[in-house]
Design a protein around this motif. Structure first.
Motif, PDB file in Angstrom:
ATOM      1  N   ALA A  36       0.832  -1.202   0.000  1.00 25.44           N
ATOM      2  CA  ALA A  36       0.000   0.000   0.000  1.00 25.44           C
ATOM      3  C   ALA A  36       0.868   1.255   0.000  1.00 25.44           C
ATOM      4  O   ALA A  36       0.624   2.191  -0.770  1.00 25.44           O
ATOM      5  N   LEU A  37       1.887   1.251   0.843  1.00 23.36           N
ATOM      6  CA  LEU A  37       2.752   2.426   0.940  1.00 23.36           C
ATOM      7  C   LEU A  37       3.552   2.632  -0.339  1.00 23.36           C
ATOM      8  O   LEU A  37       3.666   3.761  -0.839  1.00 23.36           O
ATOM      9  N   LEU A  38       4.072   1.548  -0.904  1.00 25.86           N
ATOM     10  CA  LEU A  38       4.835   1.652  -2.148  1.00 25.86           C
ATOM     11  C   LEU A  38       3.961   2.174  -3.279  1.00 25.86           C
ATOM     12  O   LEU A  38       4.367   3.063  -4.033  1.00 25.86           O
ATOM     13  N   GLY A  39       2.751   1.631  -3.392  1.00 29.59           N
ATOM     14  CA  GLY A  39       1.851   2.075  -4.447  1.00 29.59           C
ATOM     15  C   GLY A  39       1.487   3.542  -4.326  1.00 29.59           C
ATOM     16  O   GLY A  39       1.488   4.281  -5.321  1.00 29.59           O
ATOM     17  N   LEU A  40       1.195   3.986  -3.110  1.00 30.93           N
ATOM     18  CA  LEU A  40       0.835   5.388  -2.896  1.00 30.93           C
ATOM     19  C   LEU A  40       2.011   6.317  -3.179  1.00 30.93           C
ATOM     20  O   LEU A  40       1.845   7.381  -3.788  1.00 30.93           O
ATOM     21  N   VAL A  41       3.202   5.933  -2.728  1.00 24.69           N
ATOM     22  CA  VAL A  41       4.386   6.769  -2.947  1.00 24.69           C
ATOM     23  C   VAL A  41       4.693   6.897  -4.435  1.00 24.69           C
ATOM     24  O   VAL A  41       4.908   8.007  -4.945  1.00 24.69           O
ATOM     25  N   LEU A  42       4.707   5.780  -5.142  1.00 28.35           N
ATOM     26  CA  LEU A  42       5.031   5.808  -6.573  1.00 28.35           C
ATOM     27  C   LEU A  42       3.997   6.595  -7.369  1.00 28.35           C
ATOM     28  O   LEU A  42       4.342   7.340  -8.288  1.00 28.35           O
ATOM     29  N   ASN A  43       2.720   6.436  -7.011  1.00 25.60           N
ATOM     30  CA  ASN A  43       1.662   7.152  -7.713  1.00 25.60           C
ATOM     31  C   ASN A  43       1.717   8.647  -7.404  1.00 25.60           C
ATOM     32  O   ASN A  43       1.638   9.480  -8.320  1.00 25.60           O
ATOM     33  N   GLU A  44       1.860   8.972  -6.133  1.00 30.63           N
ATOM     34  CA  GLU A  44       1.868  10.381  -5.738  1.00 30.63           C
ATOM     35  C   GLU A  44       3.083  11.109  -6.291  1.00 30.63           C
ATOM     36  O   GLU A  44       3.015  12.292  -6.644  1.00 30.63           O
ATOM     37  N   ALA A  45       4.216  10.406  -6.389  1.00 33.29           N
ATOM     38  CA  ALA A  45       5.441  11.023  -6.887  1.00 33.29           C
ATOM     39  C   ALA A  45       5.261  11.557  -8.303  1.00 33.29           C
ATOM     40  O   ALA A  45       5.813  12.610  -8.655  1.00 33.29           O
ATOM     41  N   ALA A  46       4.502  10.845  -9.119  1.00 36.68           N
ATOM     42  CA  ALA A  46       4.291  11.285 -10.499  1.00 36.68           C
ATOM     43  C   ALA A  46       3.567  12.624 -10.554  1.00 36.68           C
ATOM     44  O   ALA A  46       3.893  13.487 -11.377  1.00 36.68           O
ATOM     45  N   TYR A  47       2.596  12.812  -9.681  1.00 39.33           N
ATOM     46  CA  TYR A  47       1.840  14.070  -9.652  1.00 39.33           C
ATOM     47  C   TYR A  47       2.652  15.186  -8.991  1.00 39.33           C
ATOM     48  O   TYR A  47       2.653  16.328  -9.458  1.00 39.33           O
ATOM     49  N   LEU A  48       3.341  14.843  -7.907  1.00 40.41           N
ATOM     50  CA  LEU A  48       4.137  15.860  -7.215  1.00 40.41           C
ATOM     51  C   LEU A  48       5.300  16.332  -8.077  1.00 40.41           C
ATOM     52  O   LEU A  48       5.711  17.493  -7.983  1.00 40.41           O
ATOM     53  N   ALA A  49       5.831  15.444  -8.923  1.00 37.98           N
ATOM     54  CA  ALA A  49       6.924  15.836  -9.808  1.00 37.98           C
ATOM     55  C   ALA A  49       6.489  16.964 -10.734  1.00 37.98           C
ATOM     56  O   ALA A  49       7.238  17.922 -10.971  1.00 37.98           O
ATOM     57  N   GLU A  50       5.278  16.882 -11.262  1.00 38.41           N
ATOM     58  CA  GLU A  50       4.775  17.922 -12.147  1.00 38.41           C
ATOM     59  C   GLU A  50       4.475  19.210 -11.389  1.00 38.41           C
ATOM     60  O   GLU A  50       4.648  20.309 -11.918  1.00 38.41           O
ATOM     61  N   ILE A  51       4.027  19.074 -10.138  1.00 40.08           N
ATOM     62  CA  ILE A  51       3.785  20.259  -9.318  1.00 40.08           C
ATOM     63  C   ILE A  51       5.093  20.995  -9.049  1.00 40.08           C
ATOM     64  O   ILE A  51       5.191  22.222  -9.192  1.00 40.08           O
ATOM     65  N   VAL A  52       6.119  20.241  -8.661  1.00 40.06           N
ATOM     66  CA  VAL A  52       7.426  20.842  -8.377  1.00 40.06           C
ATOM     67  C   VAL A  52       8.030  21.432  -9.648  1.00 40.06           C
ATOM     68  O   VAL A  52       8.569  22.547  -9.646  1.00 40.06           O
ATOM     69  N   ARG A  53       7.934  20.695 -10.748  1.00 38.98           N
ATOM     70  CA  ARG A  53       8.485  21.191 -12.020  1.00 38.98           C
ATOM     71  C   ARG A  53       7.819  22.496 -12.431  1.00 38.98           C
ATOM     72  O   ARG A  53       8.478  23.450 -12.861  1.00 38.98           O
ATOM     73  N   GLY A  54       6.498  22.563 -12.296  1.00 39.82           N
ATOM     74  CA  GLY A  54       5.788  23.789 -12.640  1.00 39.82           C
ATOM     75  C   GLY A  54       6.201  24.952 -11.764  1.00 39.82           C
ATOM     76  O   GLY A  54       6.342  26.088 -12.242  1.00 39.82           O
ATOM     77  N   GLY A  55       6.403  24.688 -10.465  1.00 39.33           N
ATOM     78  CA  GLY A  55       6.840  25.746  -9.560  1.00 39.33           C
ATOM     79  C   GLY A  55       8.215  26.264  -9.906  1.00 39.33           C
ATOM     80  O   GLY A  55       8.464  27.481  -9.921  1.00 39.33           O
ATOM     81  N   ILE A  56       9.135  25.346 -10.219  1.00 35.78           N
ATOM     82  CA  ILE A  56      10.496  25.743 -10.573  1.00 35.78           C
ATOM     83  C   ILE A  56      10.513  26.547 -11.871  1.00 35.78           C
ATOM     84  O   ILE A  56      11.192  27.571 -11.981  1.00 35.78           O
ATOM     85  N   GLN A  57       9.744  26.107 -12.843  1.00 38.14           N
ATOM     86  CA  GLN A  57       9.723  26.802 -14.132  1.00 38.14           C
ATOM     87  C   GLN A  57       9.025  28.156 -14.058  1.00 38.14           C
ATOM     88  O   GLN A  57       9.171  28.962 -14.972  1.00 38.14           O
ATOM     89  N   SER A  58       8.266  28.394 -12.997  1.00 39.92           N
ATOM     90  CA  SER A  58       7.592  29.684 -12.855  1.00 39.92           C
ATOM     91  C   SER A  58       8.554  30.794 -12.445  1.00 39.92           C
ATOM     92  O   SER A  58       8.232  31.978 -12.580  1.00 39.92           O
ATOM     93  N   VAL A  59       9.729  30.430 -11.934  1.00 42.23           N
ATOM     94  CA  VAL A  59      10.721  31.426 -11.520  1.00 42.23           C
ATOM     95  C   VAL A  59      11.421  31.962 -12.770  1.00 42.23           C
ATOM     96  O   VAL A  59      11.946  31.178 -13.572  1.00 42.23           O
ATOM     97  N   PRO A  60      11.428  33.264 -12.976  1.00 40.09           N
ATOM     98  CA  PRO A  60      12.046  33.834 -14.182  1.00 40.09           C
ATOM     99  C   PRO A  60      13.500  33.416 -14.333  1.00 40.09           C
ATOM    100  O   PRO A  60      14.246  33.327 -13.340  1.00 40.09           O
ATOM    101  N   ALA A  61      13.905  33.158 -15.560  1.00 40.32           N
ATOM    102  CA  ALA A  61      15.283  32.742 -15.824  1.00 40.32           C
ATOM    103  C   ALA A  61      16.289  33.796 -15.392  1.00 40.32           C
ATOM    104  O   ALA A  61      17.431  33.474 -15.034  1.00 40.32           O
ATOM    105  N   GLY A  62      15.855  35.044 -15.386  1.00 40.67           N
ATOM    106  CA  GLY A  62      16.752  36.115 -14.967  1.00 40.67           C
ATOM    107  C   GLY A  62      17.221  35.970 -13.531  1.00 40.67           C
ATOM    108  O   GLY A  62      18.332  36.367 -13.183  1.00 40.67           O
ATOM    109  N   GLN A  63      16.385  35.385 -12.686  1.00 45.38           N
ATOM    110  CA  GLN A  63      16.768  35.157 -11.291  1.00 45.38           C
ATOM    111  C   GLN A  63      17.934  34.176 -11.212  1.00 45.38           C
ATOM    112  O   GLN A  63      18.894  34.378 -10.457  1.00 45.38           O
TER     113      GLN A  63
END
Length: 239
Positions: free
Chosen positions: A95-122
């Protein structure tokens, strides 16, 4: 079948230790899944952002697979499929492995979107004053990205509190599974499901309160940072 609504049964099970223990299991399962999902998800996000194809391609494939297939199917494959490959996991581990692996896929996109929102100039400015890649990520990118990551992450936690109920299909002893066990014994279907719904509502409401406080904290921190003058000296002191 049930014989009509029972107020006494409803009140008794509202404070039933067996169900309360199931709710505690739901809570720690959620926290553990989010913690593990964040670690794996952050690594996946960095891999997706990498210019190296041998890192970006596998991360993209992982996210595509786990976001594109139901968690229910993933849990069944982990619990019944892995033993055929010689890897036998307990119900809790599966149960824990399944939840972690599944949640990681969604959280990866959340983190990626947050990082890409920071202007390149910074990032360019940080490099110009001598920050390493790790320092730029820690002191410049992530503090700004967190303003976008935190609200979405909070919503993911809220959803995961309820999604843990899917682990009942592999007999994980969380809140829904224990509710189903009592229904089979006592035949109080409506009463017990309403009790379970109340438990879920209390947990998600408590988290909503915590989430709003966290969001205010990061919003206030950003406001303070925006009001402060930007100079190169503090950055140079980090070297």
């Amino acid at each position: 079948m049930g014989q009509g609504w029972s107020w006494s049964g409803f009140v008794d099970y509202l404070f039933n230790p067996y169900l309360l223990s199931g709710a505690v299991t739901t809570l720690w399962l959620t926290l553990a899944a989010i913690a593990g999902g964040l670690v794996v998800g952050f690594a996946l996000a960095l891999a997706r952002l990498s210019s190296r194809r041998w890192l970006a391609a596998p991360a993209h494939f992982y996210i595509w697979v786990f976001r594109g297939t139901p968690l229910l199917v993933q849990l069944i494959i982990i619990y019944t499929g892995l033993p055929q490959l010689g890897l036998k996991l307990s119900v809790i581990e599966s149960a824990l492995l399944g939840l972690v692996l599944n949640e990681a896929a969604y959280l990866a996109e959340i983190v990626r979107g947050g990082i890409q929102s920071v202007p390149a100039g910074q990032t360019n400015a940080a490099r110009a004053v001598g920050f390493s890649s790790a320092q730029t990520m820690r002191y410049i990118v992530m503090p700004q990205a967190m303003r976008l990551i935190v609200p979405t992450l909070g919503n993911s936690i809220n959803g995961l509190l309820k999604t843990t109920s899917i682990t009942s299909v592999i007999s994980m002893e969380e809140l829904l599974r224990r509710t189903q066990v009592l229904i089979q014994e006592k035949f109080m279907v409506l009463e017990l499901f309403i009790v379970a719904a109340i438990y879920y509502l209390l947990m998600t409401t408590a988290w909503d309160f915590i989430q709003r406080r966290i969001e205010r904290h990061y919003g206030r921190a950003h406001g303070d940072a925006a009001a402060a003058p930007v100079t190169a000296e503090p950055a140079l002191e980090q070297r």
